[in-house]
Design an enzyme around this catalytic site. Structure first.
Site, PDB file in Angstrom:
ATOM      1  CG  LEU A 376      19.884   7.095  17.997  1.00  0.00           C
ATOM      2  CD1 LEU A 376      18.913   6.826  16.860  1.00  0.00           C
ATOM      3  CD2 LEU A 376      19.828   5.963  19.025  1.00  0.00           C
ATOM      4  CG  ASP A 378      28.764  12.578  15.861  1.00  0.00           C
ATOM      5  OD1 ASP A 378      29.722  13.020  15.229  1.00  0.00           O
ATOM      6  OD2 ASP A 378      28.877  11.914  16.919  1.00  0.00           O
ATOM      7  N   GLY A 379      27.701  12.192  12.280  1.00  0.00           N
ATOM      8  CA  GLY A 379      28.558  12.037  11.120  1.00  0.00           C
ATOM      9  C   GLY A 379      29.014  13.388  10.622  1.00  0.00           C
ATOM     10  CG  PHE A 381      26.586  15.466   5.863  1.00  0.00           C
ATOM     11  CD1 PHE A 381      27.203  16.478   5.158  1.00  0.00           C
ATOM     12  CD2 PHE A 381      26.805  14.160   5.463  1.00  0.00           C
ATOM     13  CE1 PHE A 381      28.004  16.198   4.057  1.00  0.00           C
ATOM     14  CE2 PHE A 381      27.600  13.873   4.384  1.00  0.00           C
ATOM     15  CZ  PHE A 381      28.211  14.898   3.674  1.00  0.00           C
ATOM     16  CB  VAL A 384      21.238  10.270  14.053  1.00  0.00           C
ATOM     17  CG1 VAL A 384      19.913   9.528  13.907  1.00  0.00           C
ATOM     18  CG2 VAL A 384      21.823  10.578  12.681  1.00  0.00           C
ATOM     19  CG  ASP A 494      29.429   8.996   2.472  1.00  0.00           C
ATOM     20  OD1 ASP A 494      30.601   8.581   2.477  1.00  0.00           O
ATOM     21  OD2 ASP A 494      28.938   9.623   3.426  1.00  0.00           O
TER      22      ASP A 494
END
Length: 696
Positions: A376, A378-379, A381, A384, A494
């Site tokens: 779905l 990504d970031g 960390f 997803v 954040d």
């Protein structure tokens, strides 16, 4: 004989169970309909990649040559605009599009259960064909010629508004008439000869649509599922993945205390469909079982003593050879770094802080082995993934990139914080893996409509679904979530549009608490190394290493500017003075050029209401982006101001106005009152458009 009968029993039972568990499937309802300018359309509409069971029968769309059409009562309509937030359409009759002489003559009728064209935006238009005007001394106005093949229609005319009882018109004999609405603005221009009849018809008319199952489907979305329609049963169905959810949705009787809320019930149809075959399988199994029972029973008796002796010997051997002090899960201890132990061992309990502990294997299966097709986003960390649990729940699984000490700390931090929070605008944590698991995984509710960043400047940016009203509501619901966090002594740390998720009704779910901090009650700030996303980090926090609630307020100010401008917080393709959106916004506001900042699609230049409200939100963002934290309002004050803007109750909420625009429409807004916030020190300095200590 015993072996053959056992095989027959297994085969027969398996066949019946296969029938029992065969359910209808509803794949691809996560896909959207797109055709030309009409893009990313979801329930209740179907068509294109969206199968018919993914929406209602009356909402089937077709695409031909990049033109979207909707057919109602055998009449085709071009879909010129479709706003799923406002639930409105702009339709134009396909047979009258750039054509005033149709081959067949039908009045415009729409199913009133789903569609309504009655409203102040439309005007009635009647087209009269085959009129005998010869020999008349006074001829009807608005005449046009129509030479339709096979019909001897020459004289024709149109009439805007209700057909009057005019003695001149009453003596005109016409063979046919067609009624069709047009937009009131187009009708006025047609009357004033500023538009031709064909041009007015091409502009179409406004239609409001409604879903009689909206309450049911909203509840379905709340569960993280999708709404579809079972044409055989003639009722909506909740779809989890590509299967019916294990619950059904029904509405209580009208007038009952819970009439406004759908009820969740066990799926009785599913129970009947599965229960009857299973019952048959059980009965068949019992019958066949008795046939082999006698043979197997005698064999068991002969082997019982021998088995007991062997088992006893094995247990004794194992007990004497196994050290009593061997620690469990030593293979994990080598691969996962140590972490301070807690009273509740996340690796041993089935729940932790009240949330479920999942095994790595079941989450691997739920995400199809973490398939890239299920990713779905990504970031910083972790990535997803979309997943479906065995119980039918649709989930989002966050997979942390590294299993080092820092990641474990953030993992435990997010679990600890989310499990103590309950708010309708915060994402719900369903569970996690053990900290000793092969990988660190967090399991959240699935929020299906992407992030605010997706809709503003990402892959969904061209959907046109973020109207001004939707953006303002997103701001309010995000502020509600952050105000709740601050009341709970938690700083998000954040806040950004990538961490604001949207459901199918564009309601907010704030996510990603890996950096969040619990804020002690007896201190004014926490000294910590700055963390966060470039473009959103509080400059005072960055310079002084002091984290406060006002750090979230600064980040939220950037989010407000993004909602106004549809621009990214940081964009190196912009002029070097405008790379940072916060600096760019402050400069535009101080220089009275807010119109250069606001997204042109919002109607800032043409809609005085949008212009006024966007100006007020920009003023509020201006306060949030002050360099000194004491100059910023609290999150509770920000929320109060946004609600005041939404309600247009400026005096009651004492919303302070900044002199941003030199425009007659906003001139009355310049004499704002002093805000109630004690944080708004020396407001006269910036009420005239200059911000103290603001970065240029």
């Amino acid at each position: 004989m015993s072996s053959s009968l056992s095989s027959l029993l297994i085969t027969f039972t398996a066949a019946l169970l296969a029938v029992a568990f065969s359910q209808p499937t509803y794949p691809n309802c996560n896909l959207t309909f797109s055709c030309g300018p009409i893009i990313n359309i979801t329930y209740p509409f179907t068509g294109g990649d969206r199968p018919a069971y993914c929406g209602l029968p009356h909402f089937a769309l077709t695409c031909r040559n990049n033109i979207t059409e909707l057919i109602q009562d055998s009449v085709a309509y071009r879909v010129l605009q479709l706003d799923q937030t406002q639930r409105t359409l702009i339709l134009s009759r396909s047979d009258l599009y750039n054509n005033t002489c149709p081959s067949e003559f039908h009045n415009t009728t729409l199913n009133s259960t789903f569609f309504s064209s009655d409203g102040p935006l439309n005007e009635a238009l009647t087209l009269f064909y085959g009129c005998n005007t010869s020999g008349m001394t006074v001829r009807p106005y608005n005449l046009f010629t129509c030479n339709t093949t096979g019909l001897n229609f020459t004289d024709a005319y149109h009439l805007i508004g209700p057909v009057p009882r005019d003695p001149i018109l009453s003596i005109v004999s016409c063979s046919m008439s067609v009624s069709v609405p047009v937009l009131r603005a187009a009708g006025n221009r047609l009357t004033n000869s500023q538009l031709s009849l064909g041009e007015a018809l091409m502009q179409g008319f406004s239609v409001n649509y409604s879903d009689p199952y909206q309450r049911l489907c909203s509840e379905c979305s709340r569960l993280g599922a999708q709404c579809g329609f079972d044409s055989v049963m003639g009722q909506p169905v909740c779809i989890c993945g590509d299967r019916p959810c294990p619950v059904s949705l029904t509405l209580p009787p009208e007038g009952s205390p819970n009439a406004t809320r759908p009820l969740l019930e066990n799926n009785s149809n599913l129970g009947r469909n599965i229960g009857l075959p299973i019952g048959g399988a059980v009965l068949a199994g019992v019958g066949l079982g008795w046939l082999i029972f006698y043979c197997r029973q005698r064999r068991k008796q002969r082997l019982a003593a021998q088995s007991a002796q062997a088992a006893s010997k094995e247990i004794s051997t194992e007990a004497s050879s196994k050290p009593l002090s061997t620690p469990p899960s030593t293979q994990f201890a080598k691969s996962i770094p140590s972490y301070p132990s807690s009273n509740s061992d996340l690796g041993r309990d089935s729940t932790y802080y009240g949330v479920q502990v999942f095994s790595y294997a079941e989450l691997e299966e739920a995400t199809d082995n973490f398939s890239t097709s299920r990713e779905l986003g990504d970031g910083g960390f972790g990535a997803v993934y979309y997943g479906v649990l065995p119980d039918g729940r649709v989930v989002a699984v966050k997979r942390l990139y590294e299993n080092n000490f820092k990641r474990v700390e953030q993992f435990m931090n997010e679990v600890g914080i989310l499990t103590r929070l309950r708010h309708q605008n915060l994402v719900t944590l369903y569970g996690c893996t053990s900290k000793r698991s092969r990988e660190l995984l967090l399991v959240y509710e699935y929020v299906p409509n992407g992030t605010v960043a997706d809709h503003l400047h990402g892959k969904r940016a061209n959907s046109g679904l973020l109207s001004w009203a939707v953006r303002l509501n997103i701001a309010i619901e995000t502020a509600e979530a952050l105000a709740y966090l601050h009341k709970s002594d938690i700083i998000h740390r954040d806040v950004k549009t990538n961490n604001i998720l949207l459901d199918n009704d564009f309601h907010v779910k704030v996510a990603d608490f890996g950096l969040s901090r619990l804020f002690p009650n007896d201190v004014t700030h926490v000294s910590t190394a700055p963390q966060g996303t470039p473009g959103y980090v509080d400059p005072e926090y960055y310079q002084c290493y002091q984290l406060t609630e006002k750090s979230d307020v600064y980040s939220f100010g950037v989010v407000l500017i993004e909602l106004i401008s549809s621009l990214q917080a940081v964009d190196t393709n912009r002029h070097r003075h405008d790379i940072n959106l916060a600096n760019m916004a402050i400069n535009k506001i101080q220089n009275h050029t807010l119109h250069e900042l606001v997204d042109s699609s919002l109607g800032f230049e043409t809609n005085s209401i949008v212009r006024r409200m966007a100006t007020l939100v920009a003023e509020l963002a201006f306060r949030c982006l002050q360099q000194e934290r004491d100059m910023r309002p609290s999150m509770e004050e920000v929320l109060e101001a946004l609600r005041g803007i939404q309600n247009e109750d400026l005096n009651a909420h004492k919303v302070e106005i900044v002199d941003i625009l030199v425009d007659e429409d906003t001139e009355p807004l310049k004499g704002g009152v002093t805000p109630p916030s004690p944080d708004s020190v020396s407001t006269e300095k910036w009420a005239s458009g200059s911000a103290p200590n603001s970065s240029g």
